[in-house]
Design a protein around this motif. Sequence first.
Motif, PDB file in Angstrom:
ATOM      1  N   VAL A   1       0.575  -1.080  -0.020  1.00  0.00           N
ATOM      2  CA  VAL A   1       0.096   0.175   0.198  1.00  0.00           C
ATOM      3  C   VAL A   1       0.848   1.180  -0.056  1.00  0.00           C
ATOM      4  N   ASP A   2       2.151   1.228   0.722  1.00  0.00           N
ATOM      5  CA  ASP A   2       2.845   2.294   0.844  1.00  0.00           C
ATOM      6  C   ASP A   2       3.379   2.475  -0.258  1.00  0.00           C
ATOM      7  N   LYS A   3       3.985   1.465  -1.220  1.00  0.00           N
ATOM      8  CA  LYS A   3       4.400   1.729  -2.721  1.00  0.00           C
ATOM      9  C   LYS A   3       3.237   2.231  -3.449  1.00  0.00           C
ATOM     10  N   ILE A   4       2.012   1.794  -3.238  1.00  0.00           N
ATOM     11  CA  ILE A   4       1.292   2.278  -4.357  1.00  0.00           C
ATOM     12  C   ILE A   4       1.095   3.833  -4.069  1.00  0.00           C
ATOM     13  N   LEU A   5       0.792   4.313  -2.778  1.00  0.00           N
ATOM     14  CA  LEU A   5       0.831   5.564  -2.216  1.00  0.00           C
ATOM     15  C   LEU A   5       2.045   6.467  -3.097  1.00  0.00           C
ATOM     16  N   ALA A   6       3.007   5.898  -2.818  1.00  0.00           N
ATOM     17  CA  ALA A   6       4.425   6.739  -3.237  1.00  0.00           C
ATOM     18  C   ALA A   6       4.441   6.723  -4.724  1.00  0.00           C
ATOM     19  N   LEU A   7       4.232   5.987  -5.423  1.00  0.00           N
ATOM     20  CA  LEU A   7       3.872   5.975  -6.869  1.00  0.00           C
ATOM     21  C   LEU A   7       2.616   6.902  -7.405  1.00  0.00           C
TER      22      LEU A   7
ATOM     23  N   GLU B   1       1.430  12.195  -9.750  1.00  0.00           N
ATOM     24  CA  GLU B   1       0.861  13.265  -9.647  1.00  0.00           C
ATOM     25  C   GLU B   1       1.719  14.491  -9.866  1.00  0.00           C
ATOM     26  N   LEU B   2       2.937  14.087  -9.494  1.00  0.00           N
ATOM     27  CA  LEU B   2       4.030  15.211  -9.491  1.00  0.00           C
ATOM     28  C   LEU B   2       4.443  15.396 -11.382  1.00  0.00           C
ATOM     29  N   ALA B   3       4.418  14.088 -11.889  1.00  0.00           N
ATOM     30  CA  ALA B   3       4.698  14.229 -13.278  1.00  0.00           C
ATOM     31  C   ALA B   3       3.544  14.901 -14.026  1.00  0.00           C
ATOM     32  N   ARG B   4       2.212  14.511 -13.490  1.00  0.00           N
ATOM     33  CA  ARG B   4       1.030  15.211 -14.226  1.00  0.00           C
ATOM     34  C   ARG B   4       1.167  16.670 -14.173  1.00  0.00           C
ATOM     35  N   ASN B   5       1.648  17.192 -12.791  1.00  0.00           N
ATOM     36  CA  ASN B   5       1.866  18.766 -12.623  1.00  0.00           C
ATOM     37  C   ASN B   5       2.910  19.124 -13.877  1.00  0.00           C
TER      38      ASN B   5
ATOM     39  N   ILE C   1       6.218   8.739 -16.957  1.00  0.00           N
ATOM     40  CA  ILE C   1       4.777   8.374 -16.748  1.00  0.00           C
ATOM     41  C   ILE C   1       4.685   6.990 -17.184  1.00  0.00           C
ATOM     42  N   SER C   2       5.461   6.700 -18.456  1.00  0.00           N
ATOM     43  CA  SER C   2       5.061   5.270 -18.789  1.00  0.00           C
ATOM     44  C   SER C   2       5.711   4.311 -17.690  1.00  0.00           C
ATOM     45  N   ARG C   3       6.874   4.666 -17.193  1.00  0.00           N
ATOM     46  CA  ARG C   3       7.520   3.944 -16.441  1.00  0.00           C
ATOM     47  C   ARG C   3       6.744   3.573 -14.944  1.00  0.00           C
ATOM     48  N   LEU C   4       6.269   5.042 -14.398  1.00  0.00           N
ATOM     49  CA  LEU C   4       5.435   5.028 -13.125  1.00  0.00           C
ATOM     50  C   LEU C   4       4.243   4.173 -13.370  1.00  0.00           C
TER      51      LEU C   4
ATOM     52  N   VAL D   1      -0.426  -3.127  -8.175  1.00  0.00           N
ATOM     53  CA  VAL D   1      -1.692  -3.232  -8.126  1.00  0.00           C
ATOM     54  C   VAL D   1      -2.233  -4.777  -8.457  1.00  0.00           C
ATOM     55  N   HIS D   2      -1.751  -5.167  -9.707  1.00  0.00           N
ATOM     56  CA  HIS D   2      -1.786  -6.662 -10.016  1.00  0.00           C
ATOM     57  C   HIS D   2      -1.839  -7.557  -8.985  1.00  0.00           C
ATOM     58  N   GLY D   3      -0.553  -7.185  -8.355  1.00  0.00           N
ATOM     59  CA  GLY D   3       0.035  -8.163  -7.274  1.00  0.00           C
ATOM     60  C   GLY D   3      -0.727  -8.237  -6.000  1.00  0.00           C
ATOM     61  N   VAL D   4      -1.600  -7.243  -5.960  1.00  0.00           N
ATOM     62  CA  VAL D   4      -2.495  -7.166  -4.919  1.00  0.00           C
ATOM     63  C   VAL D   4      -3.427  -8.497  -4.703  1.00  0.00           C
ATOM     64  N   ARG D   5      -3.740  -8.960  -5.909  1.00  0.00           N
ATOM     65  CA  ARG D   5      -4.696 -10.194  -5.777  1.00  0.00           C
ATOM     66  C   ARG D   5      -3.700 -11.492  -5.517  1.00  0.00           C
TER      67      ARG D   5
END
Lengths: 606, 162
Positions: A198-204, A209-213, A240-243, A251-255
């Motif tokens: 979850v921490d990694k998802i938040l960080a990414l 968000e920064l890249a979008r800015n 952005i592609s890498r992120l 997220v896929h790994g969450v399952r």
Amino acid sequence: MDQELLQAFYAEAEDIVRRLEADIDTWMRDPKNADLVNGLFRGLHTIKGNSSFLDLKSITELSHRAESVLDRVRKNQAPADSEVLELVLLTLDDLKIMIIEKDGEYKPEATVKRLDAYLAKGAAAPTTQAPASAATLAALGDILSGAPATSATPEVTAPIASAAEATASPAGVGDGVAKAVKASVAAPSLIRVEEGKVDKILALSQELELARNGLEGLLERWENGESNVKEELDSLTRKISRLSRSLAGIVHGVRLVPVNQVFQRFPRVVKDLAQKLNKSARLEVRGGETELDKSIVDAISEPMTHLIRNALDHGLESPEKRKEKGKNPEGVVTLSSYVRGSYVYIDIRDDGGGMDPNRIAAKAVEKGLATQEAVEKLSEQDKLAFIFAAGFSMAEKVTDISGRGVGMDVVRSNIQRLNGTVVLDSKVGEGTTVHLRFPLSTVVRYSLFVRSGAYLAAFPLEQAELSADYRKRDFLPPGGVRDPSSEVCLYSLKALLWNDNSAPPEDELHVVEFYDSITDRHVGFWVDEYVSTEEAVVHAVDAFLNRSSCVQGGTVRKDGSVCPVYDVDRLLALAAKKEPLALVRSPRGTLQAESSDNLVDSLLAG
Amino acid sequence: MTPTAQRRLLVVDVAGKELAFDLAEVEECVPATGVTPLPSLPDCVLGVAALRGRIMTVVDGAQRFSLGMGLRRYFAVCRVNGRSTALAIDDPIVAHEIPVRELDQAEATLQLAQMGLSPDVVLKVYEWLEGDAETGYRATGRFVPEIRLEKIIPGELWEGAA
């Protein structure tokens, strides 16, 4: 009652019960192990506290009594004898009914009576009043055990909507007609997610968000007349592609959950069954940390139990017979799990007597499932596959290779329902392995894209030996392979897949080369065009497409179309049944061709 | 007339015929998208398509049920043997609880013969009723067969898939 809290309780309690089952198995072999008694005590204590908080009286009262029994053992007030063991096992059986099967009507009265009787033998009977709150019990647990009664890995529980709930109105369906309504009102299925993920998802997400800015800033500069932004735009797009790829991967790994969640149920199954069958057996587990989609892990317990039961009942010989054969009297059932390509494998192996394909084929003929003439042409594996035929098993049960087929048709259909496949491997005298294969729901892998006829096709890059242009003058005269190391059996991919027998071009043709370890030869597939080599997200497809179309997955292209990723082993097996178009001298070493290693290196460098 | 059942159905138009599916097993209806053909499949299996991030097998309803040529304007995404499968249909008609009269076997056989639909793929045949409990129900003469979802994928594809 708060449904989310209730769901979270059941999810955690199920994990604890599973863990306790595994611990009990170890405790049976090592009854003086104080750590194990403490662990069992803490597990029951946690269940008691949490169930009390949710007013689940039957669970609370049962776990409270069992905990009291174990408390005497851990305080050396009572021995860890067979009576205690039996009481704890009975408790776990009842907890499984109430927690895993969620049978709200079940009353564990019989076990409660036996626990009370045991406790009455001591100085003081336990109080039957449920504790006041989880908080007080947790505090008590800390004092008693010196360690918190929580799992070792910090986890959070997040509700994930089941596929059946993912409904939507039919987009674009106008005129007040069809409105697809909610398909299911079943309670949401819960997935436990490691806090780190979850921490990694938040960080990414924050990085995105920064890249979008940054992108918005660039747009603003471009609108203000600054024309020299292309380089920055390229760099930002790559970022952005890498992120987004990293985010998708996590997220896929969450399952995914470790298969140990199901493996740890079986030590006791093996022990109980072996005892019942007067056999000596132990279970070995390998690769329990391999991760598999939660929906599959939840559903494979039943077919695996069946297969393990078969292994013990019909696979392993009696200790006497094993001694006669020079084997260790104790049989071994091994569960192993591993990832190969886009698949997760679960193998159930026994070191018993194995199955004789010829005897199985004879039985199939006897039962009218095939003619003698037909079975004579079958491979050993095809003969073994008769045990999947419905009804085959009953007759086999009375023979000495015995009821290996009992319910195997059901096992196979259950595995197919999970999009998996079952393959048997057996050697007379050495044992039997059942391979269960499940596609990874999503996997990111380097893929080689080509065009064959009108269609795009992709191959897993690591399997390709070479992707190069061959010259027609390198074609060898017919007469069989003389030097397997440098000669390539050439096939047309579109002929193999689409029965399109167009002739290859006169001068040069593009070929993707593979090594077929079964036939020990190099095989080249002539394609119309090399397209690209890319990292691609490969999604699972229906299992039957693997058999019918040699497809192991699919990847979605930028235009939204799907490109099939072909199963090279299937293609090679298909090619092995056909005559090659030609024999060619491989350009390996003479042409500047791109080997898969070079391609991967250049991709990584880029 | 009294309905014999209230069924939650998705009723769709396939090549001019009305077919029904258990709504609980239908995830959604979406406009049809491009399909990638795959080799060695029966004609009724069109290939695979990407829908909401998943890749699904696409079956042509008209060909699967031998109803002629369909328009394939929508995909009805159904749960088949635990997997999502897209069934190409002409148009969705209705998706909610419908008062129906369940036909007996003789009536059902007759209706299916008129539609040219094999009884093997049909669970039940209903006559769709109009009206409600307050105003009373009336027969409409519209007969809707409910399809067995497990029959959407041709059986020969499943056989030996393991």
